[in-house]
Design a protein around this motif. Structure first.
Motif, short mmCIF file in Angstrom:
data_model
loop_
_atom_site.label_atom_id
_atom_site.label_comp_id
_atom_site.label_asym_id
_atom_site.label_seq_id
_atom_site.Cartn_x
_atom_site.Cartn_y
_atom_site.Cartn_z
N ALA A 12 7.33 -6.33 -6.28
CA ALA A 12 6.21 -6.25 -5.34
C ALA A 12 5.80 -7.64 -4.86
O ALA A 12 5.60 -7.86 -3.66
N LEU B 43 6.36 -5.30 -10.80
CA LEU B 43 5.38 -6.26 -10.27
C LEU B 43 6.10 -7.45 -9.63
O LEU B 43 5.66 -7.93 -8.58
N SER C 204 5.74 -12.75 -12.84
CA SER C 204 5.27 -11.41 -13.24
C SER C 204 5.39 -11.17 -14.74
O SER C 204 4.64 -10.37 -15.29
N PHE D 250 -1.34 -5.57 -0.96
CA PHE D 250 0.13 -5.62 -0.90
C PHE D 250 0.64 -4.60 0.12
O PHE D 250 1.54 -4.89 0.90
N TYR D 251 0.07 -3.41 0.12
CA TYR D 251 0.49 -2.34 1.03
C TYR D 251 0.31 -2.75 2.49
O TYR D 251 1.14 -2.43 3.33
N ALA E 243 5.75 -2.90 -1.22
CA ALA E 243 5.08 -3.72 -2.25
C ALA E 243 3.87 -2.99 -2.83
O ALA E 243 3.64 -3.02 -4.04
N GLY E 244 3.11 -2.35 -1.97
CA GLY E 244 1.94 -1.61 -2.45
C GLY E 244 2.32 -0.40 -3.27
O GLY E 244 1.70 -0.09 -4.29
N VAL F 193 5.12 0.06 -5.02
CA VAL F 193 5.76 -0.32 -6.28
C VAL F 193 4.72 -0.60 -7.38
O VAL F 193 5.04 -0.49 -8.56
N VAL F 194 3.49 -0.88 -7.00
CA VAL F 194 2.44 -1.17 -7.98
C VAL F 194 1.85 0.13 -8.56
O VAL F 194 1.24 0.10 -9.63
N SER G 62 -2.88 -3.71 -4.98
CA SER G 62 -1.93 -2.76 -4.42
C SER G 62 -2.26 -2.47 -2.96
O SER G 62 -1.37 -2.40 -2.11
#
Length: 158
Positions: free
Chosen positions: A63, A60, A14, A126-127, A133-134, A136-137, A123
């Motif tokens: 995530a 990142l 990251s 990731f979600y 994770a989603g 946190v973006v 995002s």
């Protein structure tokens, strides 16, 4: 031990755009071109950029780690997540080079728009894999909106 290695790997990955970008980013009075630009009154001091980017790269990394460690996600979904993460890394690093290295502010603005779109898609993917994770973006996306404003101001005023 495996989780620690995954976490450290996610963090290192990251931070790659930041490591690359430091070669082009102005430091104090060292960049006459950047210092001569007409910038928005909302442009933060250089130290703020460093702190903000450090926090964003950590987020990142977190995530990415949450995606990596999720064993229930479909392989195809994780591949999509990794691909989008990789593209956003390249666009992020590319923006620094285009803006600070090449001084092509309008192309940097287009790159930033592409970065935002890819990161928003990332995002979302990731979600689906891990809600955290989603989420946190999201600060990264918000920072990009601010960065888009700052870059657009420079394009319009210079």
């Amino acid at each position: 031990m495996k989780r620690l290695i995954q976490f450290c790997t996610a963090m290192i990955i990251s931070f790659l755009p930041g490591i690359f970008g430091v070669f082009f980013t102005p430091h104090g009075d060292s960049n006459l071109w950047y210092n001569a630009l007409v910038k928005s009154d909302l442009t933060p001091a250089g130290i703020v950029f460093g702190i903000a980017w450090t926090i964003l790269y950590i987020m990142l990394g977190v995530a990415l780690y949450l995606v990596i460690k999720n064993v229930r996600a479909k392989a195809s979904e994780k591949i999509r997540a990794y691909a989008l993460f990789g593209v956003q890394l390249l666009l992020n690093a590319g923006w620094s080079y285009i803006f600070f290295g090449l001084h092509m502010t309008a192309i940097a603005l287009v790159t930033l728009l592409a970065l935002f779109i890819v990161s928003a898609c990332m995002s979302r993917v990731f979600y689906r894999i891990d809600h955290g994770a989603g989420l946190v973006v999201i600060p990264y996306l918000l920072w990009m909106i601010f960065a888009f404003y700052l870059n657009a101001y420079i394009v319009l005023m210079n």
